[in-house]
Design a protein around this motif. Structure first.
Motif, PDB file in Angstrom:
ATOM      1  N   LEU A 245     -11.359 -35.175  68.981  1.00  9.68           N
ATOM      2  CA  LEU A 245     -12.322 -34.280  69.999  1.00  9.68           C
ATOM      3  C   LEU A 245     -12.214 -34.513  71.378  1.00  9.68           C
ATOM      4  O   LEU A 245     -12.031 -33.601  72.060  1.00  9.68           O
ATOM      5  N   LEU A 246     -11.754 -35.837  71.876  1.00 13.19           N
ATOM      6  CA  LEU A 246     -11.256 -36.112  73.247  1.00 13.19           C
ATOM      7  C   LEU A 246      -9.963 -35.240  73.500  1.00 13.19           C
ATOM      8  O   LEU A 246     -10.123 -34.838  74.687  1.00 13.19           O
ATOM      9  N   PHE A 247      -9.128 -35.110  72.735  1.00 16.40           N
ATOM     10  CA  PHE A 247      -8.028 -34.459  72.970  1.00 16.40           C
ATOM     11  C   PHE A 247      -8.269 -32.793  72.939  1.00 16.40           C
ATOM     12  O   PHE A 247      -7.866 -32.216  74.161  1.00 16.40           O
ATOM     13  N   GLN A 248      -9.175 -32.430  72.132  1.00 20.24           N
ATOM     14  CA  GLN A 248      -9.473 -30.847  72.265  1.00 20.24           C
ATOM     15  C   GLN A 248     -10.048 -30.659  73.870  1.00 20.24           C
ATOM     16  O   GLN A 248      -9.987 -29.684  74.167  1.00 20.24           O
ATOM     17  N   ASN A 249     -11.096 -31.559  73.964  1.00 18.06           N
ATOM     18  CA  ASN A 249     -11.823 -31.425  75.401  1.00 18.06           C
ATOM     19  C   ASN A 249     -11.141 -31.526  76.418  1.00 18.06           C
ATOM     20  O   ASN A 249     -11.027 -30.681  77.415  1.00 18.06           O
ATOM     21  N   ALA A 250     -10.010 -32.496  76.391  1.00 15.77           N
ATOM     22  CA  ALA A 250      -9.009 -32.711  77.525  1.00 15.77           C
ATOM     23  C   ALA A 250      -8.187 -31.287  77.801  1.00 15.77           C
ATOM     24  O   ALA A 250      -7.889 -30.924  78.798  1.00 15.77           O
ATOM     25  N   MET A 251      -7.744 -30.919  76.676  1.00 11.70           N
ATOM     26  CA  MET A 251      -6.813 -29.802  76.412  1.00 11.70           C
ATOM     27  C   MET A 251      -7.611 -28.524  77.088  1.00 11.70           C
ATOM     28  O   MET A 251      -7.217 -27.726  77.927  1.00 11.70           O
ATOM     29  N   LEU A 252      -8.795 -28.331  76.648  1.00 11.99           N
ATOM     30  CA  LEU A 252      -9.506 -27.011  77.280  1.00 11.99           C
ATOM     31  C   LEU A 252      -9.906 -27.207  78.833  1.00 11.99           C
ATOM     32  O   LEU A 252      -9.729 -26.297  79.598  1.00 11.99           O
ATOM     33  N   GLN A 253     -10.107 -28.462  79.210  1.00 10.40           N
ATOM     34  CA  GLN A 253     -10.132 -28.639  80.856  1.00 10.40           C
ATOM     35  C   GLN A 253      -8.750 -28.342  81.249  1.00 10.40           C
ATOM     36  O   GLN A 253      -8.717 -27.962  82.451  1.00 10.40           O
ATOM     37  N   HIS A 254      -7.696 -28.914  80.784  1.00 10.85           N
ATOM     38  CA  HIS A 254      -6.270 -28.473  81.161  1.00 10.85           C
ATOM     39  C   HIS A 254      -6.114 -26.960  81.558  1.00 10.85           C
ATOM     40  O   HIS A 254      -5.815 -26.448  82.407  1.00 10.85           O
ATOM     41  N   ILE A 255      -6.466 -26.272  80.231  1.00  9.81           N
ATOM     42  CA  ILE A 255      -5.987 -24.932  80.368  1.00  9.81           C
ATOM     43  C   ILE A 255      -7.187 -23.903  81.123  1.00  9.81           C
ATOM     44  O   ILE A 255      -6.717 -22.911  81.820  1.00  9.81           O
ATOM     45  N   LYS A 256      -8.414 -24.402  81.544  1.00  8.06           N
ATOM     46  CA  LYS A 256      -9.161 -23.904  82.574  1.00  8.06           C
ATOM     47  C   LYS A 256      -8.480 -23.840  83.822  1.00  8.06           C
ATOM     48  O   LYS A 256      -8.987 -22.903  84.669  1.00  8.06           O
ATOM     49  N   LYS A 257      -7.568 -24.464  84.279  1.00  8.55           N
ATOM     50  CA  LYS A 257      -7.217 -24.889  85.552  1.00  8.55           C
ATOM     51  C   LYS A 257      -6.041 -23.861  85.900  1.00  8.55           C
ATOM     52  O   LYS A 257      -5.411 -23.672  86.917  1.00  8.55           O
TER      53      LYS A 257
ATOM     54  N   GLU B  51      -3.995 -20.036  84.940  1.00 10.68           N
ATOM     55  CA  GLU B  51      -4.218 -18.628  84.975  1.00 10.68           C
ATOM     56  C   GLU B  51      -3.568 -18.078  83.755  1.00 10.68           C
ATOM     57  O   GLU B  51      -2.364 -17.850  83.650  1.00 10.68           O
ATOM     58  N   LEU B  52      -4.573 -17.612  83.079  1.00 10.41           N
ATOM     59  CA  LEU B  52      -4.279 -17.235  81.595  1.00 10.41           C
ATOM     60  C   LEU B  52      -4.803 -15.552  81.532  1.00 10.41           C
ATOM     61  O   LEU B  52      -5.764 -15.304  82.331  1.00 10.41           O
ATOM     62  N   PRO B  53      -4.185 -14.721  80.747  1.00  3.32           N
ATOM     63  CA  PRO B  53      -4.523 -13.408  80.738  1.00  3.32           C
ATOM     64  C   PRO B  53      -5.868 -13.194  79.812  1.00  3.32           C
ATOM     65  O   PRO B  53      -6.434 -12.192  79.773  1.00  3.32           O
ATOM     66  N   VAL B  54      -6.281 -14.595  79.182  1.00  3.97           N
ATOM     67  CA  VAL B  54      -7.783 -14.404  78.363  1.00  3.97           C
ATOM     68  C   VAL B  54      -8.633 -15.359  79.165  1.00  3.97           C
ATOM     69  O   VAL B  54      -8.276 -16.303  79.312  1.00  3.97           O
ATOM     70  N   LYS B  55      -9.860 -15.234  78.551  1.00  3.92           N
ATOM     71  CA  LYS B  55     -10.760 -16.139  79.109  1.00  3.92           C
ATOM     72  C   LYS B  55     -10.853 -17.475  78.006  1.00  3.92           C
ATOM     73  O   LYS B  55     -10.811 -17.093  76.835  1.00  3.92           O
ATOM     74  N   THR B  56     -10.852 -18.557  78.366  1.00  4.28           N
ATOM     75  CA  THR B  56     -11.123 -19.633  77.406  1.00  4.28           C
ATOM     76  C   THR B  56     -12.601 -20.306  77.581  1.00  4.28           C
ATOM     77  O   THR B  56     -13.161 -20.159  78.713  1.00  4.28           O
TER      78      THR B  56
ATOM     79  N   PHE C  18       0.801 -30.647  79.609  1.00  3.14           N
ATOM     80  CA  PHE C  18      -0.184 -31.473  78.831  1.00  3.14           C
ATOM     81  C   PHE C  18       0.013 -32.484  78.205  1.00  3.14           C
ATOM     82  O   PHE C  18       0.980 -32.398  77.274  1.00  3.14           O
ATOM     83  N   GLN C  19      -0.299 -33.769  78.555  1.00  2.00           N
ATOM     84  CA  GLN C  19      -0.044 -34.920  77.563  1.00  2.00           C
ATOM     85  C   GLN C  19      -1.433 -35.465  77.122  1.00  2.00           C
ATOM     86  O   GLN C  19      -2.575 -35.664  78.150  1.00  2.00           O
ATOM     87  N   HIS C  20      -1.425 -35.904  75.918  1.00  2.00           N
ATOM     88  CA  HIS C  20      -2.737 -36.849  75.549  1.00  2.00           C
ATOM     89  C   HIS C  20      -2.265 -37.651  74.276  1.00  2.00           C
ATOM     90  O   HIS C  20      -1.381 -37.278  73.716  1.00  2.00           O
ATOM     91  N   PRO C  21      -2.917 -39.050  74.187  1.00  2.00           N
ATOM     92  CA  PRO C  21      -2.333 -39.670  73.136  1.00  2.00           C
ATOM     93  C   PRO C  21      -2.584 -39.202  71.812  1.00  2.00           C
ATOM     94  O   PRO C  21      -1.791 -39.423  70.908  1.00  2.00           O
ATOM     95  N   ALA C  22      -3.718 -38.157  71.447  1.00  2.00           N
ATOM     96  CA  ALA C  22      -3.751 -37.464  70.224  1.00  2.00           C
ATOM     97  C   ALA C  22      -2.849 -36.223  70.088  1.00  2.00           C
ATOM     98  O   ALA C  22      -3.250 -35.278  69.044  1.00  2.00           O
ATOM     99  N   SER C  23      -2.005 -35.986  70.932  1.00  2.00           N
ATOM    100  CA  SER C  23      -1.282 -34.677  71.006  1.00  2.00           C
ATOM    101  C   SER C  23      -0.536 -34.408  69.643  1.00  2.00           C
ATOM    102  O   SER C  23      -0.184 -33.275  69.057  1.00  2.00           O
ATOM    103  N   ASN C  24       0.152 -35.690  69.201  1.00  2.00           N
ATOM    104  CA  ASN C  24       0.985 -35.654  67.968  1.00  2.00           C
ATOM    105  C   ASN C  24       0.051 -35.697  66.743  1.00  2.00           C
ATOM    106  O   ASN C  24      -0.020 -36.823  66.254  1.00  2.00           O
ATOM    107  N   ARG C  25      -0.174 -34.870  66.238  1.00  2.00           N
ATOM    108  CA  ARG C  25      -0.763 -34.825  64.815  1.00  2.00           C
ATOM    109  C   ARG C  25      -0.328 -33.710  63.903  1.00  2.00           C
ATOM    110  O   ARG C  25      -0.028 -32.611  64.640  1.00  2.00           O
ATOM    111  N   ASN C  26      -0.437 -33.747  62.769  1.00  2.00           N
ATOM    112  CA  ASN C  26      -0.057 -32.646  61.796  1.00  2.00           C
ATOM    113  C   ASN C  26      -1.540 -31.667  61.554  1.00  2.00           C
ATOM    114  O   ASN C  26      -2.394 -32.365  61.131  1.00  2.00           O
TER     115      ASN C  26
END
Length: 160
Positions: A62-74, A76-81, A145-153
């Motif tokens: 969950l911490l990984f997901q939150n950090a990833m969302l915060q990262h992509i918010k910064k 410029e993407l063609p879609v809203k997150t 983007f880097q996070h300790p939980a990034s490498n999971r199946n």
């Protein structure tokens, strides 16, 4: 047959008020592969997505997901997150217990209107090309983007 959820919609409405200050007038249960998802509408007509984990959640995921969302918010993407909305205490996550004495994490997100690709008919080559372009830009936005939980199946990850 739909799985029994650990929280009644009335309880979810109470959680939305107690933890996020929302005067909820409607709660709609939504499908979800991992979380119990709910569309919350407040008395002003604004909608939100409330996600409550199953009791076997992994906090680091969950911490990984939150950090990833915060990262992509910064980026410029063609879609809203979706924006993650902090609770009344300023935390990104709240923890709630069920009547079955299980512990669940809860997060509130901005509601993004739209439809799933599975509901679009016909799916044509132009749509697939647009989807590929957006996913490519999302992938590029995550390159740093880097996070300790990034490498999971994940069972839907095509690289495994």
């Amino acid at each position: 047959m739909e799985e029994q959820r650990p929280f009644a919609v009335q309880t979810v409405a109470r959680f939305a008020n107690e933890y996020f200050g929302l005067d909820t007038i409607q709660v709609t249960a939504l499908p979800g592969e991992i979380d119990y998802n709910y569309r919350i509408q407040d008395n002003s007509g604004k909608n939100y997505l409330l996600k409550i984990t199953r009791d076997n959640f992994v906090l680091e995921d969950l911490l990984f997901q939150n950090a990833m969302l915060q990262h992509i918010k910064k980026k410029e993407l063609p879609v809203k997150t979706p924006a993650l909305i902090e609770n009344r205490k300023g935390d990104q996550m709240s923890f709630v217990g069920s009547d079955a004495n299980t512990r669940h994490a809860m997060r509130l997100f901005e509601w993004l209107p739209g439809k799933t690709i599975s509901s679009v008919h016909p799916i044509n080559s132009h749509l697939i090309e647009e989807l590929g372009t957006v996913l490519g830009k999302l992938s590029a936005a995550l390159i740093d983007f880097q996070h300790p939980a990034s490498n999971r199946n994940l069972k839907w990850d095509i690289t495994y």
